[in-house]
Design a protein around this motif. Structure first.
Motif, PDB file in Angstrom:
ATOM      1  N   ILE A 189       0.840  -1.210   0.000  1.00  0.00           N
ATOM      2  CA  ILE A 189       0.000   0.000   0.000  1.00  0.00           C
ATOM      3  C   ILE A 189       0.870   1.253   0.000  1.00  0.00           C
ATOM      4  O   ILE A 189       0.368   2.353  -0.222  1.00  0.00           O
ATOM      5  N   ALA A 190       2.186   1.090   0.242  1.00  0.00           N
ATOM      6  CA  ALA A 190       3.109   2.230   0.241  1.00  0.00           C
ATOM      7  C   ALA A 190       3.280   2.843  -1.138  1.00  0.00           C
ATOM      8  O   ALA A 190       3.897   3.898  -1.273  1.00  0.00           O
ATOM      9  N   VAL A 191       2.740   2.188  -2.196  1.00  0.00           N
ATOM     10  CA  VAL A 191       2.814   2.819  -3.528  1.00  0.00           C
ATOM     11  C   VAL A 191       1.964   4.087  -3.564  1.00  0.00           C
ATOM     12  O   VAL A 191       2.210   4.983  -4.356  1.00  0.00           O
ATOM     13  N   PHE A 192       0.947   4.146  -2.674  1.00  0.00           N
ATOM     14  CA  PHE A 192       0.079   5.330  -2.661  1.00  0.00           C
ATOM     15  C   PHE A 192       0.756   6.460  -1.887  1.00  0.00           C
ATOM     16  O   PHE A 192       1.624   6.218  -1.047  1.00  0.00           O
ATOM     17  N   GLY A 193       0.337   7.682  -2.173  1.00  0.00           N
ATOM     18  CA  GLY A 193       0.946   8.838  -1.517  1.00  0.00           C
ATOM     19  C   GLY A 193      -0.106   9.816  -1.036  1.00  0.00           C
ATOM     20  O   GLY A 193      -1.317   9.530  -1.121  1.00  0.00           O
ATOM     21  N   PRO A 194       0.319  10.963  -0.537  1.00  0.00           N
ATOM     22  CA  PRO A 194      -0.620  11.936   0.053  1.00  0.00           C
ATOM     23  C   PRO A 194      -1.683  12.419  -0.933  1.00  0.00           C
ATOM     24  O   PRO A 194      -2.761  12.859  -0.504  1.00  0.00           O
ATOM     25  N   ASN A 195      -1.437  12.345  -2.238  1.00  0.00           N
ATOM     26  CA  ASN A 195      -2.440  12.809  -3.205  1.00  0.00           C
ATOM     27  C   ASN A 195      -3.399  11.710  -3.661  1.00  0.00           C
ATOM     28  O   ASN A 195      -4.310  11.962  -4.446  1.00  0.00           O
TER      29      ASN A 195
END
Ligand code: NAD
Length: 317
Positions: free
Chosen positions: A120-126
């Protein structure tokens, strides 16, 4: 027909130990070779073949694959999120080179299947925070997330360009009692159970309302095996499937523990890992995993808490 012969790389880690044991049950002990940089894990001893391997040594890996007629590789060796932030260049180097070594040998030797976990770390604040979709804004900010996203692109590339049957899951934070976690941002959700039993209290490195996607290890092992056993024609995602189990905050897990240990107390002292967690989703939409190969989680927070405490009590005597 070619016989399945599996190599697990990073077999002594949090996932590797349980996955290796599960694969040995399915394929036969002698057909699943465990390998790691570390010494053989106690739980693996006597259960099947073990070799010492540094996945960064491509030649050694290549020789091992040929010598043992390997047909499938599960690559679990990696530097995880929290550890990666301490030495970003090393994390990038290890996470990318290990994957490229495996993909390239798979191409040269015509291996049947490769498994490599994303996160899930592929996702970011945006990225959307709630029910984060499979296809959305992906702008990871940790070096771990950047390496996982780049790795996903490489997996898809090797599939479309060279026809390699590579499969991947974006694991949420994984919770288990058999083997210790390896330096991730969600490690608190494992430590809290140990401390609840040993100390009756826990100081959490994330704030009380930090919701993160999580999964109990038996669900993660089952998801991995179900994905790898699925008919190749059903696999529509060759980068990394979104995968969902449950979502909770430190305050909620503490509440679930109090159902079993009423005097348990928790305090909060967020550190650098808070910033990592703040950039990640709170929950995941795994519609495609469910539609393509029938994924369905079994454990929620309550069921997992009862099982974790029961097994840790047995372990600790
Ligand atoms: P871990 O750190 O517990 O285990 C990794 C294992 O790889 C260790 O035993 C380590 O000794 C071994 N290793 C490291 N460098 C190596 C090298 N050069 N050669 C051979 N072995 C080496 O990690 P884990 O939690 O079991 O994670 C496995 C995979 O799943 C990783 O790709 C990780 O990014 C991914 N993942 C894990 C989680 C989680 O919550 N545990 C969540 C998302 C994704």
């Amino acid at each position: 027909m070619k016989k399945d012969k599996i190599l697990v790389i990073g077999a002594c880690g949090q996932i590797g130990v349980e996955l290796t044991l599960a694969l040995r049950k399915m394929y036969g002990d002698a057909n699943v070779i465990a390998s790691d940089l570390r010494e053989e894990h106690d739980l693996l001893k006597g259960s099947g073949p073990y070799v010492s391997l540094d996945v960064m040594n491509k030649e050694m890996l290549h020789v091992l694959v040929i010598r043992h007629n390997i047909t499938q590789i599960y690559l679990l060796a990696a530097i995880l999120s929290a550890t990666g932030e301490k030495n970003p260049l090393l994390a990038w180097h290890i996470n990318m080179a290990s994957l490229l070594n495996v993909l390239d040998i798979a191409k040269e030797e015509g291996l049947d299947k490769i498994y490599w976990p994303s996160s899930i770390a592929v996702f970011g604040p945006n990225s959307p925070k709630a029910d984060t979709p499979q296809h959305t804004i992906i702008e990871p900010t940790t070096i771990y997330g950047i390496s996982k996203f780049a790795g996903e692109r490489w997996c898809e590339y090797y599939n479309t360009r060279y026809g390699i049957d590579v499969r991947s899951l974006r694991y949420p934070g994984l919770i288990s009692y058999k083997s210790a976690p390896g330096g991730g941002t969600t490690d608190y959700a494992v430590e809290i159970y140990h401390e609840a039993l040993e100390e009756g209290s826990y100081k959490c490195f994330l704030s009380e309302d930090t919701y993160l996607p999580m999964m109990y290890m038996p669900d993660a092992i089952r998801a991995t095996i179900e994905l790898m056993e699925a008919d190749s024609a059903k696999i529509s995602v060759r980068s990394g499937y979104n995968l969902s189990g449950m979502s909770f905050s430190p305050k909620e897990i503490a509440g679930a523990i109090r159902e079993h240990i009423p005097t348990f107390s928790i305090s909060y002292e967020p550190d650098y890992r808070q910033q990592i967690a703040d950039g990640w989703p709170q929950s995941i939409d795994d519609e495609l995993a469910s539609a393509d190969w029938g994924w369905k989680p079994e454990f929620n927070l309550e069921k997992m808490t009862a099982d974790m405490l029961k097994n840790l009590r047995l372990q600790k005597g």
